[in-house]
Design a protein around this motif. Structure first.
Motif, PDB file in Angstrom:
ATOM      1  N   LYS A  68      -0.749  16.111   6.772  1.00 41.21           N
ATOM      2  CA  LYS A  68      -0.793  17.372   7.519  1.00 41.21           C
ATOM      3  C   LYS A  68       0.522  17.662   8.242  1.00 41.21           C
ATOM      4  O   LYS A  68       1.396  16.808   8.321  1.00 41.21           O
ATOM      5  N   CYS A 122       0.345  15.814  12.029  1.00 44.51           N
ATOM      6  CA  CYS A 122      -0.227  14.471  12.210  1.00 44.51           C
ATOM      7  C   CYS A 122      -0.185  13.744  10.864  1.00 44.51           C
ATOM      8  O   CYS A 122       0.244  14.318   9.867  1.00 44.51           O
ATOM      9  N   CYS A 145      -2.749  12.613   9.062  1.00 46.35           N
ATOM     10  CA  CYS A 145      -3.967  12.689   8.253  1.00 46.35           C
ATOM     11  C   CYS A 145      -3.653  13.197   6.847  1.00 46.35           C
ATOM     12  O   CYS A 145      -2.790  14.045   6.669  1.00 46.35           O
ATOM     13  N   THR A 179      -9.440  13.414   9.852  1.00 47.78           N
ATOM     14  CA  THR A 179      -9.096  14.009  11.146  1.00 47.78           C
ATOM     15  C   THR A 179      -8.613  12.934  12.106  1.00 47.78           C
ATOM     16  O   THR A 179      -8.842  11.742  11.882  1.00 47.78           O
ATOM     17  N   CYS A 180      -7.928  13.376  13.151  1.00 44.03           N
ATOM     18  CA  CYS A 180      -7.454  12.469  14.196  1.00 44.03           C
ATOM     19  C   CYS A 180      -7.389  13.286  15.485  1.00 44.03           C
ATOM     20  O   CYS A 180      -7.634  14.493  15.457  1.00 44.03           O
ATOM     21  N   CYS A 185      -5.337  16.756  15.044  1.00 43.06           N
ATOM     22  CA  CYS A 185      -5.895  17.903  14.322  1.00 43.06           C
ATOM     23  C   CYS A 185      -7.312  18.244  14.791  1.00 43.06           C
ATOM     24  O   CYS A 185      -7.824  19.311  14.467  1.00 43.06           O
TER      25      CYS A 185
END
Ligand code: ZN
Ligand code: MN
Length: 490
Positions: free
Chosen positions: A22, A25, A27, A39-40, A43
């Protein structure tokens, strides 16, 4: 379009940049995963999480910008675009506003008038002004369960949140739906060509919006425009624009208002319908993103990207026309996909016969390819193998019909030309003495026809050719057969 009216169309394209991760980030960018698995905290928009710009997104954005004739800015800024929507957990999208990544694009595309069936008539160049391409993050997705009127549950999947996008905005340069259609196709192909984006509208990694208004020819001001969304293919987009042009002309002529609004294309009813009235930019309360530095792009970085760019399709098409003396239509077909263009060029170089190479690639090769549903890159017959087959035909070792059969087998199995020719016993007989022996045998066995031929029935020449071909089981070289028969029949 109705006489006396013209359309004014501007295009916005969101292209997903083909990075592995992304934009802010680490991911993965993936489709089809378990909802919310990629996801993290960044995001998901959790408090305190900080974005870090993905350099690969800048590189692919640069490729896209260069391919579209845009100027990459030495410095650009990220900005927060504020709006509330469940798939946007931060309450704002990180985008760019007053200082975009790239601007001032001059792009020449080819565009054509179409006949009633949508077939292009004459292709002409058109210059399009691309105002900007900025970088931004995508939002997540809302998933609604049940029928439109009786939704029981709505879900939020944030796997897509933070996917890098390039938003490409043109001036209102287009006057017909087909110009917009040709523009989107041009952008789509070029982005794929340089590897900046998969640019697949069906998968949603290229999304277009069209801003459409109409005015009487001669007018210089703009009437209210309508933004068309939900355009899942270039063809639907063209139809939606066409519908909208007619709808607006009818409204103006009837003295009814044309509202500034967003409309969706309903592909089942073949019409546009209102989605919402349109926000203005000031509704988004843009302001500079405090968590990201301005983006500085050096001249060295741009030169490094430029050096690795492939030759663009339009340049390649012109080169094919000039150096290989191909027609415009053939050259255009060959550059419709990069793999196909490269395949052709390898065949042309090895055979040193570009015309014949183009005939094979656009003929047998394309037919087998279409039937198989495969991509050119996944084809089992290498360009070298096809070249070998063409050389074999040119040398007179097998004839054209045999070659087509051989090719079909090569395409299905990946075997080399020589192997298939040997298996099928297709080796052509070109040795004059061997053919003369067959000819003599045929003449000796057909006294009556020989007499008739010598008596003036010239049509019987074809009969003798046929008999010789039959006696040789189709292996005799037809040209040598003709030469020898002419001599022998006298
Ligand atoms: Zn993340
Ligand atoms: Mn956008």
């Amino acid at each position: 379009m109705k006489q006396g009216w013209e359309a004014v169309i501007g295009m916005e394209i969101h292209a997903q940049l083909a990075t592995a991760t992304k934009i802010f980030c680490g991911c993965a960018v993936e489709t089809g995963g378990e909802p919310n698995s990629n996801t993290c905290p960044v995001c998901l928009g959790l408090p305190g999480a900080l974005p870090v710009l993905n350099e690969k997104a800048v590189e692919l954005g640069s490729r896209a910008a260069l391919a579209l004739g845009l100027e990459i800015q030495a410095e650009s800024n990220f900005a927060r675009k504020n709006y509330f929507y469940p798939d946007l957990p931060k309450g704002y999208q990180i985008s760019q506003y007053d200082r975009p990544f790239s601007a001032n694009g001059r792009l020449t595309i080819m565009t054509a008038e179409r006949d009633g069936h949508g077939h292009a008539t004459e292709w002409k160049p058109m210059e399009v002004h691309i105002q900007r391409m900025h970088l931004e993050e995508d939002a997540g997705k809302n998933v609604h369960e049940g029928l439109p009127d009786v939704n029981k549950y709505s879900y939020v999947d944030l796997n897509r949140a933070g996917t890098p996008l390039g938003e490409i905005v043109t001036s209102p340069d287009f006057r017909t739906s087909w110009q917009a259609y040709d523009y989107v196709n041009h952008v789509r192909r070029v982005l794929q060509w340089v590897g900046a984006s998969d640019a697949d509208m069906e998968k949603g990694n290229l999304r277009c919006e069209a801003n459409v208004s109409v005015r009487r020819i001669g007018e210089t001001t703009f009437n209210n425009k309508v933004e068309l969304k939900n355009l899942n293919s270039v063809r639907f987009m063209q139809k939606a624009i066409e519908f909208e042009i007619e709808r607006q002309i009818a409204a103006h002529e009837a003295g009814e208002p044309v509202n500034q609004e967003t409309r969706l294309w309903d592909e089942k009813k073949n019409e546009t319908r209102v989605m919402r009235s349109k926000e203005d930019a000031h509704d988004y309360r843009y302001f500079p993103e405090p968590d990201l530095q301005p983006l500085a792009v050096t001249a060295e970085f741009i030169e490094k990207v430029r050096a690795r760019m492939p030759e663009l399709p339009d340049a390649m098409r012109e080169r094919f026309v000039e150096t290989y003396q191909l027609g415009y239509a053939d050259a255009s077909h060959l550059v419709s996909h990069k793999d196909l263009a490269e395949y052709f060029e390898t065949v042309a170089r090895i055979t040193a016969n570009p015309k014949l190479a183009a005939n094979w690639v656009l003929g047998e090769f394309t037919r087998e390819l279409n039937n198989s549903g495969r991509a050119a890159a996944a084809v089992l017959v290498s360009a070298e193998d096809l070249a070998e087959l063409i050389i074999t035909v040119e040398a007179g070792k097998i004839n054209n019909n045999q070659a087509k059969e051989v090719f079909a087998e090569m395409f299905a199995t990946g075997k080399a030309a020589a192997a298939v020719i040997e298996e099928r016993g297709f080796e052509q007989i070109s040795d004059p003495s061997a053919i003369a022996a067959i000819v003599d045998g045929v003449i000796a066995a057909n006294d009556a026809n020989l007499a008739a031929y010598r008596g003036g029935n010239e049509k019987l020449f074809g009969f003798f050719v046929g008999q010789v071909m039959k006696a040789s089981q189709g292996k005799a070289n037809p040209k040598v057969v003709n030469d020898i028969l002419k001599k022998r029949l006298g």
